[in-house]
Motif scaffolding. Sequence first.
Motif, PDB file in Angstrom:
ATOM      1  N   GLN A  99       0.851  -1.164  -0.081  1.00 13.96           N
ATOM      2  CA  GLN A  99      -0.101  -0.090   0.085  1.00 13.96           C
ATOM      3  C   GLN A  99       0.921   1.303  -0.321  1.00 13.96           C
ATOM      4  N   ARG A 100       1.909   1.102   0.891  1.00 14.93           N
ATOM      5  CA  ARG A 100       2.883   2.298   0.814  1.00 14.93           C
ATOM      6  C   ARG A 100       3.650   2.559  -0.477  1.00 14.93           C
ATOM      7  N   MET A 101       3.906   1.433  -1.169  1.00 18.44           N
ATOM      8  CA  MET A 101       4.638   1.521  -2.613  1.00 18.44           C
ATOM      9  C   MET A 101       3.434   2.382  -3.600  1.00 18.44           C
ATOM     10  N   PHE A 102       2.286   2.040  -3.464  1.00 15.98           N
ATOM     11  CA  PHE A 102       1.210   2.815  -4.013  1.00 15.98           C
ATOM     12  C   PHE A 102       1.461   4.168  -3.632  1.00 15.98           C
ATOM     13  N   GLU A 103       1.369   4.464  -2.433  1.00 17.01           N
ATOM     14  CA  GLU A 103       1.369   6.052  -2.121  1.00 17.01           C
ATOM     15  C   GLU A 103       2.379   6.456  -2.649  1.00 17.01           C
ATOM     16  N   LYS A 104       3.580   6.052  -2.446  1.00 17.96           N
ATOM     17  CA  LYS A 104       4.967   6.641  -3.512  1.00 17.96           C
ATOM     18  C   LYS A 104       4.737   6.603  -4.946  1.00 17.96           C
ATOM     19  N   HIS A 105       3.729   6.040  -5.574  1.00 16.02           N
ATOM     20  CA  HIS A 105       3.612   6.146  -6.826  1.00 16.02           C
ATOM     21  C   HIS A 105       4.888   5.262  -7.293  1.00 16.02           C
ATOM     22  N   MET A 106       5.365   4.176  -6.976  1.00 15.80           N
ATOM     23  CA  MET A 106       6.345   3.518  -7.450  1.00 15.80           C
ATOM     24  C   MET A 106       5.961   2.002  -8.120  1.00 15.80           C
ATOM     25  N   CYS A 107       4.700   1.705  -8.137  1.00 18.43           N
ATOM     26  CA  CYS A 107       4.282   0.530  -8.604  1.00 18.43           C
ATOM     27  C   CYS A 107       3.153   0.379  -9.545  1.00 18.43           C
ATOM     28  N   HIS A 110      23.247 -13.506  -6.247  1.00 17.75           N
ATOM     29  CA  HIS A 110      22.940 -12.186  -5.240  1.00 17.75           C
ATOM     30  C   HIS A 110      22.491 -12.693  -3.952  1.00 17.75           C
ATOM     31  N   SER A 111      22.963 -12.204  -2.830  1.00 15.33           N
ATOM     32  CA  SER A 111      22.692 -12.630  -1.638  1.00 15.33           C
ATOM     33  C   SER A 111      22.156 -11.311  -0.862  1.00 15.33           C
ATOM     34  N   TYR A 112      20.864 -11.240  -0.252  1.00 15.18           N
ATOM     35  CA  TYR A 112      20.573 -10.167   0.566  1.00 15.18           C
ATOM     36  C   TYR A 112      20.749 -10.399   1.832  1.00 15.18           C
ATOM     37  N   ILE A 113      21.052  -9.305   2.745  1.00 16.17           N
ATOM     38  CA  ILE A 113      21.047  -9.455   4.104  1.00 16.17           C
ATOM     39  C   ILE A 113      19.856  -9.827   4.805  1.00 16.17           C
ATOM     40  N   TRP A 114      18.682  -9.558   4.230  1.00 16.63           N
ATOM     41  CA  TRP A 114      17.455  -9.628   5.084  1.00 16.63           C
ATOM     42  C   TRP A 114      16.525 -10.940   4.620  1.00 16.63           C
ATOM     43  N   VAL A 115      17.064 -11.934   3.596  1.00 14.98           N
ATOM     44  CA  VAL A 115      16.496 -13.062   3.316  1.00 14.98           C
ATOM     45  C   VAL A 115      17.546 -14.013   2.920  1.00 14.98           C
ATOM     46  N   PRO A 116      17.047 -15.356   3.547  1.00 18.18           N
ATOM     47  CA  PRO A 116      18.240 -16.414   3.582  1.00 18.18           C
ATOM     48  C   PRO A 116      18.694 -16.867   2.163  1.00 18.18           C
ATOM     49  N   GLU A 117      17.770 -16.603   1.067  1.00 17.30           N
ATOM     50  CA  GLU A 117      17.990 -17.689  -0.082  1.00 17.30           C
ATOM     51  C   GLU A 117      18.420 -16.535  -1.084  1.00 17.30           C
ATOM     52  N   PRO A 118      19.418 -17.069  -1.818  1.00 21.27           N
ATOM     53  CA  PRO A 118      20.229 -16.465  -2.996  1.00 21.27           C
ATOM     54  C   PRO A 118      19.267 -16.235  -4.125  1.00 21.27           C
ATOM     55  N   TYR A 119      19.677 -15.168  -5.059  1.00 18.99           N
ATOM     56  CA  TYR A 119      18.717 -14.814  -6.113  1.00 18.99           C
ATOM     57  C   TYR A 119      19.705 -14.501  -7.284  1.00 18.99           C
ATOM     58  N   ILE A 128      17.231  -3.736  -9.058  1.00 17.31           N
ATOM     59  CA  ILE A 128      16.238  -4.518  -8.268  1.00 17.31           C
ATOM     60  C   ILE A 128      16.522  -3.994  -6.639  1.00 17.31           C
ATOM     61  N   THR A 129      17.585  -3.804  -6.334  1.00 16.89           N
ATOM     62  CA  THR A 129      17.962  -3.455  -4.955  1.00 16.89           C
ATOM     63  C   THR A 129      17.588  -2.045  -4.635  1.00 16.89           C
ATOM     64  N   ARG A 130      17.722  -0.788  -5.433  1.00 16.57           N
ATOM     65  CA  ARG A 130      17.214   0.242  -5.365  1.00 16.57           C
ATOM     66  C   ARG A 130      15.622   0.187  -5.170  1.00 16.57           C
ATOM     67  N   PHE A 131      14.874  -0.632  -6.295  1.00 17.85           N
ATOM     68  CA  PHE A 131      13.490  -0.627  -6.088  1.00 17.85           C
ATOM     69  C   PHE A 131      13.149  -1.248  -4.510  1.00 17.85           C
ATOM     70  N   HIS A 132      13.826  -2.319  -4.262  1.00 18.47           N
ATOM     71  CA  HIS A 132      13.409  -3.025  -2.957  1.00 18.47           C
ATOM     72  C   HIS A 132      13.496  -1.842  -1.674  1.00 18.47           C
ATOM     73  N   GLU A 133      14.816  -1.269  -1.703  1.00 14.95           N
ATOM     74  CA  GLU A 133      15.082  -0.265  -0.769  1.00 14.95           C
ATOM     75  C   GLU A 133      14.183   0.942  -0.705  1.00 14.95           C
ATOM     76  N   LYS A 134      13.651   1.359  -1.936  1.00 20.45           N
ATOM     77  CA  LYS A 134      12.674   2.526  -1.755  1.00 20.45           C
ATOM     78  C   LYS A 134      11.156   1.927  -1.236  1.00 20.45           C
ATOM     79  N   ALA A 135      10.946   0.521  -1.630  1.00 19.37           N
ATOM     80  CA  ALA A 135       9.603  -0.061  -1.121  1.00 19.37           C
ATOM     81  C   ALA A 135       9.758  -0.201   0.531  1.00 19.37           C
TER      82      ALA A 135
END
Length: 186
Positions: A40-48, A142-151, A175-182
């Motif tokens: 919902q916040r992503m929609f409020e930010k007009h990012m999705c 790619h490994s994220y610090i906040w989820v265990p599985e690699p992508y 991808i990371t920019r998008f997730h960080e903004k979300a």
Amino acid sequence: MNDWKYDIIEEWDEALWGEVEKIYEEAFPLEGKKSRTIIQRMFEKHMCQLHTIAKGSEIIGMALTGIDKKAGALIIDYLAVRKEARGSGNGRRLLDHIKEWARFHTECKGIIVEVEADPTEENRKRIHFWEANGFHLTDYVHSYIWVPEPYQAMYFHFDELDPLPEEGKILFRSITRFHEKAYRGT
């Protein structure tokens, strides 16, 4: 008679999300998904954008996307089809609509999606789906610090003469920019 309907919205719609949330929860039941509040916040930010495909009056597929203007890429964050409607070309039908919309109504060069890299049968099927729809898998894991599985990143070009980068590490910057903004609170 064609009773298929494709829609895209860029504003939060509580009733519509209530319908597609069932598909979303069924396809992404674990911690690898964003909460309703974050979406919902992503929609409020007009990012999705929320894409839906319906057969008759029943929504059978959904996708959540975002545009990285800096990279000229549409990022598919989630794409899911109702379990009983899988295997009949409905995911391809939804993806074809998204490709057409992104190619002709955005300034994107192509599409990026991330897929889980662990070598499970389910992940192989997902990668096969994307490859069967013209996407290319990158080697970079790619490994994220906040989820265990690699992508890994996958990409689809609209025009080979003006392509997206093909290096996974570069695609993950988008991808990371998008997730960080979300996930950012403001």
